[in-house]
Motif scaffolding. Sequence first.
Motif, short mmCIF file in Angstrom:
data_model
loop_
_atom_site.label_atom_id
_atom_site.label_comp_id
_atom_site.label_asym_id
_atom_site.label_seq_id
_atom_site.Cartn_x
_atom_site.Cartn_y
_atom_site.Cartn_z
N ALA A 1 0.83 -1.20 0.00
CA ALA A 1 0.00 0.00 0.00
C ALA A 1 0.87 1.26 0.00
N LEU A 2 1.90 1.25 0.83
CA LEU A 2 2.74 2.44 0.95
C LEU A 2 3.50 2.71 -0.35
N GLU B 1 -8.10 4.09 3.24
CA GLU B 1 -9.04 3.24 2.51
C GLU B 1 -8.37 1.95 2.05
N ALA B 2 -7.15 2.08 1.51
CA ALA B 2 -6.44 0.91 0.99
C ALA B 2 -6.08 -0.06 2.11
N LEU B 3 -5.66 0.47 3.26
CA LEU B 3 -5.31 -0.40 4.38
C LEU B 3 -6.53 -1.17 4.89
N ALA C 1 -5.05 -3.80 -1.50
CA ALA C 1 -4.63 -2.45 -1.12
C ALA C 1 -4.01 -1.71 -2.30
N ALA C 2 -3.11 -2.39 -3.01
CA ALA C 2 -2.46 -1.76 -4.16
C ALA C 2 -3.47 -1.46 -5.26
N GLY D 1 -7.33 -3.79 2.28
CA GLY D 1 -6.32 -4.85 2.24
C GLY D 1 -6.41 -5.79 3.42
N TYR D 2 -6.57 -5.23 4.63
CA TYR D 2 -6.73 -6.06 5.82
C TYR D 2 -7.99 -6.92 5.70
N GLU D 3 -9.07 -6.32 5.21
CA GLU D 3 -10.34 -7.04 5.11
C GLU D 3 -10.21 -8.26 4.20
#
Length: 445
Positions: free
Chosen positions: A108-109, A124-126, A162-163, A129-131
Amino acid sequence: MLSLKLADFIRSMSFSGLGPQTVRMARFALLDWLGSVARGSQEEPARIALSVLIDQGGRPQATILPSGEKTSALNAALCNGIASHIMELDDVHRSSIIHCGAAVIPAALAAAEMTSASGRKLIEALVAGYEVAIRIGEAVTPSHYYFWHNTGTCGTFGACAAAGKLLGLNREQLIWALGSAGTQAAGLWEFLADGAMSKHLHPGKAAQNGLLSALLAAGGFTGATSILEGEKGFCRAMAPEFNLDRITDSLGKAPYKIEDNSFKIHSSCRHTHPAVDIALELASSHKMEPSDITGIEVRTYRTALDITDTPEPQTVYAAKFNLPFCVALALSKKSCGLADFNDDNLRDPEILALSRRVKLVADDELTSAYPGKWAAVMEITTRSGDVLRGRKDFPLGDPENPASDELLTEKFRWLASDSWGDEKAGSLVKAVMELETVEDVALLF
């Protein structure tokens, strides 16, 4: 089609729909991960990875945090993911058994830096991505976990999500990206036999492969559209038992999975933490010394013993995965932190003698409660004949036994200050705690 449902969820994720607790947990996930990167960057595996990747070169798209240099987004994701998983202090999600931060955040970063995304976009992406990572992990756990390191396998899907969110992929592209992520998902537990560095590679490759999958899909590179449920797909190939409903049940509805995340306080495998917490509490309340103890019985769930009932450790890293050593260390030093895992303690006759008095037992009740609870029961017998008992269902840092904001911030500072200095550590705390106001994530570094 599961990938389609996940793609629609990823695309629908919006900061405006996130509650305060979700945003708080995303902030602390990032801060906690940054601390693990900062301290992990001092260790040999990170130095090796940095040397190799700098030698490979790359367009200056994203920051390699261990050195501050810019390189390609793919190389940055790999290097940062490796560094973040070395100290055994990165976050973990209990029911999916995934260190989400180590796999999702580097991807993501890197994508956020490459696209000059805002802090809101990163949050939002984090969350997305976790979900995705956690839901897939919950679907295949615990059977998948026996051979496969969920952080490397399921984490690849989360990194991709996330990406893909940050790259603005459309529905079809996200489906393709998830297909390519699934075919690259890997990470085997055999590294435990040698205490090898391969474990650190797992989240790094998950981050890099997830980002690569999203980038390829953006260019029109197709992927399997039923990678999760297909006859030759991820779940059937890699999990003797699985429940596909867990991937989509209540998908897109709060509370989000990132709110169930756990933060680690002790610098060892999370499966050791329930017993370590008990040991520390009993040692504090009863003022015991190692010489007072004649026997220790630890009852815990079967998976904990599969991972931590290992031969007497020969390296500091292997000691973090040895439950008897961790219990003995906690009882001897009244601590099980980063500084306690060192060569002197590894060879300390008192600690080793005490660890040999630890008896491990697989408990049916605790096994049946896993992975909903990572629990342990301990009995310590003293020379005076007293039997001291303790039980821990939720170790410190679990949502049911949360670490305070102050403790998590303090943890970040003592991990980051030595590598990055007090001033930079302080500025990062301020920036991450106000992440939704950051206009360009690249400015964080």
